[in-house]
Scaffold this active site. Structure first.
Site, PDB file in Angstrom:
ATOM      1  N   LYS A 158       0.871  -1.185   0.000  1.00  0.00           N
ATOM      2  CA  LYS A 158       0.000   0.000   0.000  1.00  0.00           C
ATOM      3  C   LYS A 158       0.910   1.239   0.000  1.00  0.00           C
ATOM      4  O   LYS A 158       1.123   1.888   1.034  1.00  0.00           O
ATOM      5  CB  LYS A 158      -0.917  -0.068   1.232  1.00  0.00           C
ATOM      6  CG  LYS A 158      -2.204   0.704   1.085  1.00  0.00           C
ATOM      7  CD  LYS A 158      -3.178   0.320   2.167  1.00  0.00           C
ATOM      8  CE  LYS A 158      -4.272   1.343   2.362  1.00  0.00           C
ATOM      9  NZ  LYS A 158      -5.068   1.670   1.180  1.00  0.00           N
TER      10      LYS A 158
HETATM   11  N1  PMP Z   1      -7.314  -2.023  -3.170  1.00  0.00           N
HETATM   12  C1  PMP Z   1      -6.818  -0.799  -2.976  1.00  0.00           C
HETATM   13  C2  PMP Z   1      -6.012  -0.153  -4.054  1.00  0.00           C
HETATM   14  C3  PMP Z   1      -7.062  -0.118  -1.768  1.00  0.00           C
HETATM   15  O1  PMP Z   1      -6.569   1.116  -1.570  1.00  0.00           O
HETATM   16  C4  PMP Z   1      -7.848  -0.736  -0.785  1.00  0.00           C
HETATM   17  C5  PMP Z   1      -8.131  -0.023   0.510  1.00  0.00           C
HETATM   18  N2  PMP Z   1      -7.142  -0.267   1.465  1.00  0.00           N
HETATM   19  C6  PMP Z   1      -8.339  -2.032  -1.029  1.00  0.00           C
HETATM   20  C7  PMP Z   1      -8.056  -2.639  -2.242  1.00  0.00           C
HETATM   21  C8  PMP Z   1      -9.148  -2.761   0.003  1.00  0.00           C
HETATM   22  O2  PMP Z   1      -8.305  -3.201   1.037  1.00  0.00           O
HETATM   23  P1  PMP Z   1      -8.836  -3.292   2.544  1.00  0.00           P
HETATM   24  O3  PMP Z   1      -9.995  -4.212   2.513  1.00  0.00           O
HETATM   25  O4  PMP Z   1      -7.688  -3.851   3.309  1.00  0.00           O
HETATM   26  O5  PMP Z   1      -9.201  -1.917   2.963  1.00  0.00           O
END
Ligand code: PMP
Length: 315
Positions: A158
Site C-alpha cells: 500500500k
Molecule cells: N485495493 C486498494 C487499491 C485499496 O486502496 C484498498 C483499501 N485499502 C483495497 C483494495 C481494500 O483493502 P482493505 O480491505 O484492506 O481496505
C-alpha cells in the site's frame, strides 16, 4: 475536516495534529516514498464501545509494505496495536473513525532513493462515517487507466506514490458521471477498484481476481471470503477475470475498509443482474456489518475494544 482537536502519534510521541507538521521537501511528499494503512473503528452506542477492526491484519500488511520499500517499522505488531488503542482512548471518540498509520521517508533534501534516508512513523485518527454511499448501488466504469504493474511498483504494497494511479482512475470516473472505476491490469484482466477489491457472483459462486492480478490483498476481501465460506458455504474462485465477465455477472460488489461492502449497480452502463442488490451480496454485507459491530460472537477476535482495555493500553 476539523483536525484541530485531534491527537496523533508522530515519531514516538502523542501530539496535537497541528504540532506534528512535516517540511515541504520531505521525500515522502515529493517522491511518494511511503506506505500506509486504513483502519476502521465502529462506535457501538449500545455497548458504549469503539471497536477497532482487524488491527493485526492491517499492521501485518503495513510491515510487508514497509519491507518492500526497505523500511522497518519501529514497533512490533503487538506494540502497534497497543499504541493504536491508547491513541483512540486519548481522543475519546464517540463516533465511527478511520485510522491512518503511515511510514514515509522523511529527509528534506533532493535526490530520489530509498537507501540512507530516515523513516517517520505516524498514526492519524479521524472521525469518519461513510466513504462510498453503500445504500444505493454504484454505477461503475472500466477505467481507461491500467492498474500499476508489479514490474513497475508492487500494488500488493500500500505505497503512497501508487495512489496516483487510483486518483487518476477515480477522478476520470467521477468526471464522466460514474461513481467509481474498475481498473484492468496491463494484460487486460480485471484488477480492482481505485481503493477496493472487486467480487462477482455467478451461479451462486463468488469470483475475485487472485493476488497475482496486481491487487492489494484487502483485509476486507479476506474477511468476506471467510464469512462466505464459514457461514454460507459459498464456493470461492480466485482467478483472472475478463472484462466481459463484469457484464454477465449476476451480482458484483466492492470490498474495502473504508467502504465495507458496496454493491455495483451497473458496469459501463450495463445493469448487473436487475440493478438491485443481489441476495448473496446482501447476506455477506449484513453479516459483515454485524461482525464489525460485535454482533457476531464467532468473529469477536476481529475486533479490539478501545475503552474496555483502558488499563492495559498504556505504552
Ligand atoms: N485495493 C486498494 C487499491 C485499496 O486502496 C484498498 C483499501 N485499502 C483495497 C483494495 C481494500 O483493502 P482493505 O480491505 O484492506 O481496505
Amino acid at each position: 475536516m476539523d483536525l484541530s482537536s485531534i491527537t496523533v502519534f508522530a515519531n514516538g510521541d502523542f501530539r496535537r495534529y497541528e504540532d506534528a507538521k512535516v517540511g515541504l521537501l520531505t521525500h515522502g511528499l515529493q517522491y511518494g516514498t511511503g506506505c500506509f494503512e486504513g483502519i476502521r473503528g465502529y462506535w457501538e452506542a449500545d455497548d458504549q464501545e469503539l471497536y477497532l477492526v482487524l488491527l493485526r491484519d492491517h499492521y501485518e500488511r503495513l510491515k510487508l509494505s514497509a519491507k518492500i520499500l526497505t523500511m522497518e517499522l519501529p514497533y512490533t505488531v503487538d506494540e502497534l496495536i497497543a499504541i493504536t488503542v491508547d491513541l483512540a482512548q486519548r481522543n475519546n471518540f464517540r463516533t465511527d473513525i478511520y485510522m491512518r498509520p503511515c511510514i514515509f521517508k522523511s529527509a528534506e533534501d533532493i535526490g530520489v532513493r530509498l537507501h540512507g534516508v530516515p523513516d517517520y512513523f505516524a498514526i492519524i485518527p479521524v472521525p469518519f462515517t461513510s466513504y462510498l454511499d453503500t445504500s444505493k448501488g454504484l454505477n461503475v466504469c472500466v477505467s481507461s487507466w491500467r492498474r500499476a504493474d508489479d514490474t513497475s511498483a508492487p500494488p500488493r504494497a500500500k505505497i503512497t506514490g501508487l495512489y496516483v494511479n487510483s486518483a487518476l482512475a477515480k477522478s476520470e470516473a467521477i468526471g464522466n458521471g460514474y461513481d467509481e472505476a474498475i481498473l484492468l491490469s496491463h494484460d487486460g484482466h480485471v484488477s480492482e477498484g481505485s481503493a477496493e477489491n472487486v467480487f462477482l457472483v455467478r451461479n451462486g459462486a463468488l469470483y475475485t481476481p487472485d493476488p497475482s492480478q496486481n491487487v492489494l490483498e484487502g483485509c476486507t476481501r479476506r474477511a468476506i471470503m471467510q464469512i462466505a465460506q464459514e457461514q454460507f458455504e459459498i464456493p470461492i474462485v480466485e482467478r483472472s477475470i475478463d472484462r466481459g465477465e463484469l457484464y454477465t455477472a449476476d451480482e458484483a460488489f466492492f470490498t474495502g475498509t473504508a467502504a465495507g461492502i458496496a454493491y455495483i449497480r451497473s458496469v459501463d452502463k450495463r445493469l448487473v443482474g436487475d440493478g438491485a442488490m443481489g441476495p448473496i451480496s446482501r447476506k455477506l454485507s449484513e453479516f459483515y456489518q454485524r461482525a464489525v459491530r460485535n454482533k457476531e460472537a464467532d468473529y469477536a477476535t476481529w475486533l479490539t475494544s478501545t475503552y474496555r482495555n483502558r488499563q492495559k493500553a498504556a505504552v
